[in-house]
Design a protein around this motif. Structure first.
Motif, short mmCIF file in Angstrom:
data_model
loop_
_atom_site.label_atom_id
_atom_site.label_comp_id
_atom_site.label_asym_id
_atom_site.label_seq_id
_atom_site.Cartn_x
_atom_site.Cartn_y
_atom_site.Cartn_z
N GLY A 91 -37.13 20.37 6.27
CA GLY A 91 -38.55 20.67 6.34
C GLY A 91 -39.02 21.72 5.38
O GLY A 91 -40.20 22.10 5.41
N TYR A 92 -38.14 22.21 4.46
CA TYR A 92 -38.61 23.23 3.52
C TYR A 92 -39.66 22.64 2.59
O TYR A 92 -39.54 21.52 2.10
CB TYR A 92 -37.46 23.79 2.67
N PHE A 137 -33.96 24.91 -3.45
CA PHE A 137 -34.73 24.66 -2.23
C PHE A 137 -33.92 23.69 -1.37
O PHE A 137 -33.67 22.55 -1.79
CB PHE A 137 -36.09 24.05 -2.56
N LEU A 138 -33.52 24.13 -0.18
CA LEU A 138 -32.59 23.36 0.63
C LEU A 138 -33.28 22.68 1.80
O LEU A 138 -34.24 23.23 2.37
CB LEU A 138 -31.47 24.26 1.14
N TYR A 139 -32.79 21.48 2.17
CA TYR A 139 -33.31 20.73 3.32
C TYR A 139 -34.81 20.51 3.20
O TYR A 139 -35.58 20.83 4.09
CB TYR A 139 -32.96 21.46 4.63
N VAL A 140 -35.21 19.95 2.08
CA VAL A 140 -36.63 19.87 1.79
C VAL A 140 -37.32 18.78 2.62
O VAL A 140 -36.71 17.79 3.03
CB VAL A 140 -36.90 19.63 0.29
N TRP A 198 -42.83 16.55 0.72
CA TRP A 198 -43.06 17.49 -0.38
C TRP A 198 -42.12 17.23 -1.56
O TRP A 198 -42.42 17.60 -2.70
CB TRP A 198 -42.86 18.92 0.12
N GLN A 199 -41.02 16.57 -1.30
CA GLN A 199 -39.97 16.38 -2.30
C GLN A 199 -40.51 15.77 -3.59
O GLN A 199 -40.19 16.23 -4.70
CB GLN A 199 -38.88 15.48 -1.72
N GLY A 200 -41.35 14.74 -3.48
CA GLY A 200 -41.86 14.08 -4.68
C GLY A 200 -42.69 14.99 -5.55
O GLY A 200 -42.65 14.89 -6.79
N LEU A 201 -43.45 15.90 -4.94
CA LEU A 201 -44.26 16.84 -5.71
C LEU A 201 -43.38 17.76 -6.53
O LEU A 201 -43.67 18.05 -7.70
CB LEU A 201 -45.15 17.66 -4.78
N ALA A 202 -42.30 18.25 -5.92
CA ALA A 202 -41.39 19.16 -6.63
C ALA A 202 -40.59 18.43 -7.69
O ALA A 202 -40.34 18.97 -8.78
CB ALA A 202 -40.47 19.84 -5.63
N GLU A 203 -40.18 17.20 -7.40
CA GLU A 203 -39.46 16.42 -8.42
C GLU A 203 -40.36 16.14 -9.62
O GLU A 203 -39.91 16.22 -10.77
CB GLU A 203 -38.97 15.11 -7.80
N ALA A 206 -31.97 16.09 1.20
CA ALA A 206 -32.13 16.47 -0.20
C ALA A 206 -32.29 17.97 -0.35
O ALA A 206 -32.99 18.62 0.43
CB ALA A 206 -33.34 15.75 -0.81
N SER A 207 -31.65 18.51 -1.37
CA SER A 207 -31.96 19.85 -1.85
C SER A 207 -32.43 19.71 -3.29
O SER A 207 -32.04 18.78 -4.00
CB SER A 207 -30.74 20.77 -1.75
N LEU A 208 -33.29 20.64 -3.71
CA LEU A 208 -33.88 20.59 -5.04
C LEU A 208 -33.49 21.84 -5.82
O LEU A 208 -33.42 22.93 -5.25
CB LEU A 208 -35.40 20.49 -4.96
N HIS A 209 -33.27 21.67 -7.12
CA HIS A 209 -32.69 22.75 -7.90
C HIS A 209 -33.35 22.85 -9.28
O HIS A 209 -33.78 21.85 -9.85
CB HIS A 209 -31.18 22.53 -8.08
#
Length: 412
Positions: A113-114, A149-152, A156-161, A344-347
């Motif tokens: 949920g991050y 960013f962990l456990y996203v 929101w994931q698509g916006l950050a990607e 997913a985590s984002l980096h």
């Protein structure tokens, strides 16, 4: 965006609770509430001496808070449950300093949920991109190699990607409620052999003279939440150096007074539920249950399964909850109804060589992880027609697996 003011904060108390809650409350995650994060800080569970320096980012339009990102500078990789120790090793081989790193998550809670929390009516994509630019500037200024960013939140994931974050998949566990009316309904989804095994395990608790009672709401005294610390500490001490005792006694005292509305304890007892032999602590929202910590004063076969899995599932069904994330653990969760799930985590990495190497490694690693999940779930002891498949939503052990770039989990 010119009218916006960005601020960095070393403590939650620098941000007004009401304004923080206005942004984060719609997500419905207790782990990102102002009080939860504030309690971690003021109790000393999350502090620079513990390797966690709060470094929250906020955006303001005059006096109005319009976006926040809970962030921490980390001096190690413990309490994250997404294991990047091989990333640190690679950095060393390239002559780069891996720590400190910038981290976005709810500390020591592998809970999906991050996200960056943005006010309603604002352009979430544009503000996500802006905040990532501010984070990149911060990392360059302070010579920080990575932001993670962990456990996203999948929403929101698509916006950050789209703004340049790289995705790394890890495996966690999830139970989903298939509109069960009772635990027996749930058992009916298993094959006959596993139904017998689970019933045998649950009967063994009664044979040991124990009853498990859920304590929540008005039935949960503050004294029991404080008492939970002794069970948590006892369990951590059993594992010695790998015990990972992150939360202080002061946090449990804070939770007893400030966080009880989201807590449920499962007390295993002989007669008096307020005189437990074992307890587990779970957190819940309007639709989700999360397993967090447990401990026992006696070694009793199957007690962990009952207090941490079966009794919480039974309670979740009675409460009409949608899902149960049991926390960390291994393959023993699969046979008790928890499906493997990708999280997913984002980096982002500031060094071009480091960035190129890891972005090249991630696609095949993610593909392999998805194949492993499919293979694990194919072996689950469900009757095929009743398999309670869940939408992808997560956590394995704090000790890194050998020869891997990391998989993770907590004390469940």
């Amino acid at each position: 965006m010119a009218e916006l003011l960005a601020r960095w904060h070393r403590a939650m108390e620098e941000i007004p609770e009401a304004q923080w809650q206005a942004l984060t409350a719609p997500a419905g995650l207790p782990f990102y509430s102002w009080r939860w994060l504030q309690g971690l800080e003021t109790s000393g569970s999350v502090a620079p001496r513990q390797g966690w320096q709060p470094c929250h980012l906020s955006l303001w339009r005059e006096h109005d808070l319009i976006a926040v990102a809970p962030l921490y500078l980390k001096g190690h990789s413990y309490g994250e449950f997404v294991f990047d120790q091989s990333f640190a090793q690679l950095a060393g081989q390239l002559g780069l300093r891996y720590y400190p790193k910038l981290l976005g998550m709810s500390p020591v809670s592998p809970v999906q949920g991050y996200r960056f929390h943005v006010a309603a009516g604002e352009d979430a994509a544009a503000l996500t991109a802006l905040m990532l630019e501010l984070i990149d500037d911060f990392c360059r200024e302070h010579h920080i190699l990575s932001c993670n960013f962990l456990y996203v939140d999948p929403a929101w994931q698509g916006l950050a990607e789209a703004a340049g974050c790289a995705t790394w998949l890890n495996q966690q566990s999830l139970w989903s409620n298939g509109d069960f009316k009772s635990f027996d309904d749930y058992l009916a989804s298993f094959n006959a052999n596993q139904r017998r095994n689970i019933r045998r395990e649950r009967r063994s608790i009664g044979a040991a003279g124990l009853t498990v009672t859920p304590l929540a709401g008005d039935d949960l005294p503050a004294s029991m939440v404080r008492h939970m610390h002794s069970f948590y500490a006892r369990h951590c001490q059993r594992w010695g150096a790998w015990g990972s005792q992150y939360l202080t006694e002061a946090f449990f005292a804070f939770a007893a007074e400030q966080l009880r509305e989201n807590l449920v304890l499962f007390s295993a007892h002989r007669g008096d539920p307020f005189d437990p032999v074992a307890m587990s602590l779970c957190v819940y929202s309007h639709d989700t249950l999360w397993g967090r910590y447990w401990g026992s004063t006696e070694e009793i076969e199957n007690l962990h399964f009952e207090v941490c899995y079966y009794a919480p599932i039974d309670w979740a069904i009675q409460q009409g909850l949608r899902s149960f994330d049991p926390g960390a653990g291994g393959s023993h969760k699969r046979r008790r109804g928890f499906l493997a799930q990708p999280r997913a985590s984002l980096h982002r990495w500031s060094d071009p060589r480091f960035d190129s190497l890891l972005r090249g490694w991630l696609p095949p690693a993610n593909a392999q992880l998805l194949e492993e999940i499919e293979a694990e779930n194919a072996e689950l002891p469900f009757s095929r027609r009743d398999l309670p498949l869940a939408a992808p939503q997560g956590a394995p052990d704090e000790q890194p697996e050998a020869n891997s770039l990391g998989r993770g989990g907590d004390l469940g």
